[in-house]
Every structure is written in structure tokens, then in C-alpha cells.
Design an enzyme around this catalytic site. Structure first.
Site, mmCIF file in Angstrom:
data_model
loop_
_atom_site.group_PDB
_atom_site.id
_atom_site.type_symbol
_atom_site.label_atom_id
_atom_site.label_comp_id
_atom_site.label_asym_id
_atom_site.label_seq_id
_atom_site.Cartn_x
_atom_site.Cartn_y
_atom_site.Cartn_z
ATOM 1 N N CYS A 80 0.823 -1.214 0.000
ATOM 2 C CA CYS A 80 0.000 0.000 0.000
ATOM 3 C C CYS A 80 0.863 1.273 0.000
ATOM 4 C CB CYS A 80 -0.996 -0.055 1.145
ATOM 5 S SG CYS A 80 -2.414 1.000 0.851
ATOM 6 N N HIS A 168 -3.358 -5.105 1.763
ATOM 7 C CA HIS A 168 -2.647 -5.438 3.008
ATOM 8 C C HIS A 168 -2.789 -6.929 3.330
ATOM 9 C CE1 HIS A 168 -2.005 -1.341 4.844
ATOM 10 N NE2 HIS A 168 -2.935 -1.031 3.955
ATOM 11 N N GLU A 170 -1.123 -8.553 5.450
ATOM 12 C CA GLU A 170 -0.848 -8.777 6.879
ATOM 13 C C GLU A 170 -2.102 -8.606 7.726
ATOM 14 O OE1 GLU A 170 -0.347 -6.046 5.295
ATOM 15 O OE2 GLU A 170 -0.559 -4.326 6.623
HETATM 16 N N1 GLN Z 1 -3.530 6.371 1.592
HETATM 17 C C1 GLN Z 1 -2.188 6.052 1.977
HETATM 18 C C2 GLN Z 1 -1.191 6.876 1.168
HETATM 19 O O1 GLN Z 1 -1.543 7.454 0.192
HETATM 20 C C3 GLN Z 1 -1.912 4.580 1.833
HETATM 21 C C4 GLN Z 1 -2.857 3.785 2.693
HETATM 22 C C5 GLN Z 1 -2.310 2.496 3.203
HETATM 23 O O2 GLN Z 1 -1.109 2.253 3.217
HETATM 24 N N2 GLN Z 1 -3.215 1.686 3.671
HETATM 25 O O3 GLN Z 1 -0.054 6.916 1.486
#
Ligand code: GLN
Length: 189
Positions: A80, A168, A170
């Protein structure tokens, strides 16, 4: 073999726990310093907030050491926000590491309240995928392998020693298969 989890911000404990569950011979440690980075064979950059992570990575002087290690072949896995930091292009912002030939658009699945769980293939395994303000991968370079797709969009990709997931893994209880996949990358490196 030791795998590090960048522990400046974001979901660190979950990754440490899942890596440790893969195999008794594989250790997982938090990474906050250059010395800690030097002691690991692979690194996970967890989800969190990429703007915050950028600032902290600079402050902890980890940008260059991480970039140099990954360029020298150390496996890295960004989830992410970690994917955002690895991407070659980020819509509307300057890139950070630029180690993965994809373009991303941040928060493209909507706000926190639009978080969702999906299921799909990851390199031939059927896995759960948790999306929390995830980025969308809007372009995949020709040297990048797509490991998962959702609604026709890549959500897990790999370019040699660089693995990235928009979701994610995890946060899926009792499933360490993608962690096992990453451990295998580190073992082979
Ligand atoms: N919205 C976050 C970003 O732009 C990422 C979200 C996440 O890691 N769950 O950095």
C-alpha cells in the site's frame, strides 16, 4: 535469514508476526536505523501514510541506504503506502524511491470509509485482499510481472527483487502465504 520491517509508521507488528510464523529459521526484526538495515536480508515497507513515511525516512537517513541495497539486489516488499514509495511515478507528486516501473494514483479507491475486502489470485494462490485508502496502479512497465488483478487492474506486481501489493496481506488473519512467497524471494536472492 533475517527479514526487516520498516518500523517508522504503519502496520509493523502484523508483518513481524506473520514472517515469524513462516519458519522457525527466519527471524523478523523492526528496522529504524541504518545499522538495523545492514543486518537484514530483505525489507518490508508497510502500509501507513506515504507522506508521513517519506518525511520519517528522510529524517532517519534511510533513503539512500535502502535505495542502494535494493539496487544491489536486496528483496523489498512494499504494501500500500510502501508500493507508493517504490513506484517510478506518483500522480501529482514527485516519486520517492523510484525502484518499480509502475505509475500509481493515491487514494484512488476512495476514502477510509470506502475500505473493502476482496479475494483473488496471487501468483496462483487464492488470497484475501484488504484495501484501505489504497493506490491504483495506472500503468505497469514491460519488465513488471502482474501477480494479482482486481477488476482488470494490477494490485500485486513484481519486478525482479521488488514486490509490491496495493492491498494489506498482513491484515488477513492466519494467512502467511504471501509472507512465505516473500521469504522465498529473500532465500533465492
Ligand atoms: N492512503 C495512503 C497513502 O496514500 C496509503 C494507505 C495504506 O497504506 N493503507 O499513502
Amino acid at each position: 535469514m533475517t527479514i526487516g520491517v520498516l518500523a517508522l509508521q504503519g502496520s509493523v507488528a502484523e508483518h513481524l508476526k506473520l514472517i515469524k510464523s513462516v519458519n522457525k529459521k527466519i527471524d523478523a526484526v523492526p528496522v529504524r536505523t541504518v545499522d538495523e538495515l545492514a543486518s537484514v536480508d530483505g525489507l518490508i515497507i508497510p502500509g501507513g501514510e506515504s507522506t508521513t513515511l517519506r518525511i520519517l525516512l528522510d529524517e532517519f537517513k534511510l533513503y539512500t541506504p535502502i535505495k542502494v541495497r535494493v539496487e544491489a539486489g536486496m528483496p523489498v516488499w512494499g504494501t500500500c503506502a510502501g508500493l507508493i514509495l517504490l513506484a517510478n511515478r506518483i500522480e501529482g507528486e514527485r516519486p520517492y524511491f523510484g525502484l518499480l516501473d509502475v505509475d500509481v494514483k493515491r487514494n484512488a479507491y476512495g476514502r477510509q470509509i470506502d475500505s473493502f475486502v476482496a479475494e483473488g489470485d496471487f501468483a496462483g494462490m487464492y488470497v484475501g485482499m484488504v484495501f484501505i485508502r489504497a493506490p491504483i496502479i495506472t500503468r505497469v512497465g514491460s519488465d513488471v510481472e502482474v501477480l494479482s488483478e482486481l477488476d482488470g487492474k494490477a494490485v500485486a506486481v513484481r519486478q525482479n527483487n521488488v514486490l509490491a501489493t496495493a492491498f494489506h496481506p498482513e491484515l488477513v488473519a492466519r494467512d502467511n502465504r504471501i509472507h512465505k512467497y516473500f521469504c522465498q524471494m529473500v532465500e533465492n536472492a
